[in-house]
Design a protein around this motif. Structure first.
Motif, short mmCIF file in Angstrom:
data_model
loop_
_atom_site.label_atom_id
_atom_site.label_comp_id
_atom_site.label_asym_id
_atom_site.label_seq_id
_atom_site.Cartn_x
_atom_site.Cartn_y
_atom_site.Cartn_z
N GLU A 127 0.83 -1.21 0.00
CA GLU A 127 0.00 0.00 0.00
C GLU A 127 0.86 1.26 0.00
O GLU A 127 0.55 2.24 -0.67
N ALA A 128 1.95 1.25 0.75
CA ALA A 128 2.84 2.41 0.81
C ALA A 128 3.50 2.64 -0.55
O ALA A 128 3.69 3.78 -0.98
N VAL A 129 3.86 1.56 -1.24
CA VAL A 129 4.47 1.68 -2.56
C VAL A 129 3.44 2.18 -3.57
O VAL A 129 3.75 3.04 -4.40
N ALA A 130 2.22 1.70 -3.48
CA ALA A 130 1.17 2.09 -4.42
C ALA A 130 0.89 3.59 -4.35
O ALA A 130 0.60 4.22 -5.37
N VAL A 131 1.00 4.17 -3.17
CA VAL A 131 0.78 5.61 -3.01
C VAL A 131 1.77 6.41 -3.85
O VAL A 131 1.46 7.48 -4.35
N ARG A 132 2.97 5.87 -4.03
CA ARG A 132 4.00 6.56 -4.82
C ARG A 132 3.76 6.40 -6.32
O ARG A 132 4.50 6.96 -7.13
N GLY A 133 2.77 5.62 -6.71
CA GLY A 133 2.45 5.45 -8.12
C GLY A 133 3.36 4.48 -8.85
O GLY A 133 3.33 4.42 -10.08
N ALA A 134 4.16 3.74 -8.14
CA ALA A 134 5.07 2.78 -8.78
C ALA A 134 4.32 1.52 -9.17
O ALA A 134 3.27 1.22 -8.63
N ASP A 135 4.91 0.80 -10.13
CA ASP A 135 4.40 -0.53 -10.43
C ASP A 135 4.42 -1.31 -9.12
O ASP A 135 5.48 -1.39 -8.47
N PRO A 136 3.29 -1.87 -8.68
CA PRO A 136 3.23 -2.48 -7.35
C PRO A 136 4.27 -3.58 -7.11
O PRO A 136 4.91 -3.59 -6.07
N ASP A 137 4.45 -4.46 -8.07
CA ASP A 137 5.40 -5.56 -7.86
C ASP A 137 6.84 -5.07 -7.82
O ASP A 137 7.62 -5.45 -6.94
N THR A 138 7.21 -4.23 -8.76
CA THR A 138 8.58 -3.71 -8.81
C THR A 138 8.84 -2.78 -7.62
O THR A 138 9.90 -2.85 -6.99
N GLY A 139 7.89 -1.92 -7.31
CA GLY A 139 8.04 -1.01 -6.18
C GLY A 139 8.15 -1.74 -4.87
O GLY A 139 8.98 -1.40 -4.02
N PHE A 140 7.33 -2.78 -4.72
CA PHE A 140 7.40 -3.60 -3.50
C PHE A 140 8.78 -4.23 -3.36
O PHE A 140 9.41 -4.15 -2.31
N LEU A 141 9.25 -4.83 -4.44
CA LEU A 141 10.55 -5.49 -4.41
C LEU A 141 11.68 -4.49 -4.12
O LEU A 141 12.58 -4.77 -3.32
N ALA A 142 11.62 -3.32 -4.73
CA ALA A 142 12.66 -2.31 -4.52
C ALA A 142 12.66 -1.82 -3.07
O ALA A 142 13.71 -1.75 -2.42
N ALA A 143 11.49 -1.48 -2.56
CA ALA A 143 11.41 -0.95 -1.19
C ALA A 143 11.81 -2.00 -0.17
O ALA A 143 12.56 -1.71 0.77
N TRP A 144 11.31 -3.20 -0.33
CA TRP A 144 11.63 -4.26 0.63
C TRP A 144 13.12 -4.61 0.56
O TRP A 144 13.77 -4.77 1.59
N SER A 145 13.65 -4.69 -0.64
CA SER A 145 15.07 -5.02 -0.79
C SER A 145 15.95 -3.98 -0.11
O SER A 145 16.93 -4.32 0.56
N MET A 146 15.61 -2.72 -0.27
CA MET A 146 16.43 -1.67 0.33
C MET A 146 16.37 -1.72 1.85
O MET A 146 17.39 -1.74 2.53
#
Length: 182
Positions: A127-146
């Protein structure tokens, strides 16, 4: 008397979980044994099995508790950066939970409580990634990985030299600025 204490423990489940978290903090999850935990908790060697059945059950309970705690922490985040910071703060504040949570080979993969707690965390991050307008799967993976990568490197002391005494939370904030812009 030992036999009296063995059968009249206030909260055996919590006592065993606490003893397990202490043992994991010092020796890692591979050193856990139910017999040793029973001794630490001051109960009979068979008592922990009444709550956890076996070692995998105990570790699954620890992971579930960890995901529940992490979910509560993340639910209070104001934005994606704060969520990442809270993730890192959770890892450093609960290193034994964190280590077990991300060791699937130690856990019961079909435990419904574990699956629900894990999904709650994934949903909060998604949900936090979706707010940024990123592709949900890619954004999730990027945020979690970091966040996960930084937390893991921090816990294993692989950032000690790079941080050189700097506050890890400030370093993580700087990292998010580099990755996401101001």
């Amino acid at each position: 008397m030992t036999s009296e204490r063995t059968y009249h423990h206030g909260d055996l489940r919590r006592a065993v979980l606490t003893a397990a978290l202490d043992a994991i903090s010092t020796d890692g999850p591979s050193a856990l044994s139910l017999r040793d935990l029973a001794r630490r908790a001051g109960v009979s060697h068979a008592a922990p099995a009444h709550h956890f059945k076996d070692r995998a059950g105990l570790l699954t309970a620890i992971a579930t508790e960890g995901f529940d705690l992490l979910g509560t922490t993340l639910s209070e985040a104001s934005d994606l950066r704060d969520l990442g910071l809270r993730y890192v703060r959770f890892a450093t504040g609960h290193p034994a939970h964190f280590q077990v949570m991300f060791s699937p080979e130690l856990l019961r993969p079909d435990d419904q409580d574990l699956l629900a707690a894990r999904e709650r965390v994934r949903t909060l991050l998604g949900e936090a990634v979706a707010v940024r307008g990123a592709d949900p799967d890619t954004g999730f993976l990027a945020a979690w990985s970091m966040a996960h990568g930084f937390a893991t490197l921090l816990l294993t002391h692989n950032l000690d030299r790079q941080l050189d005494g700097r506050d890890p939370e400030e370093a993580f904030r700087g990292l998010t600025s580099v990755m996401f812009g101001r």
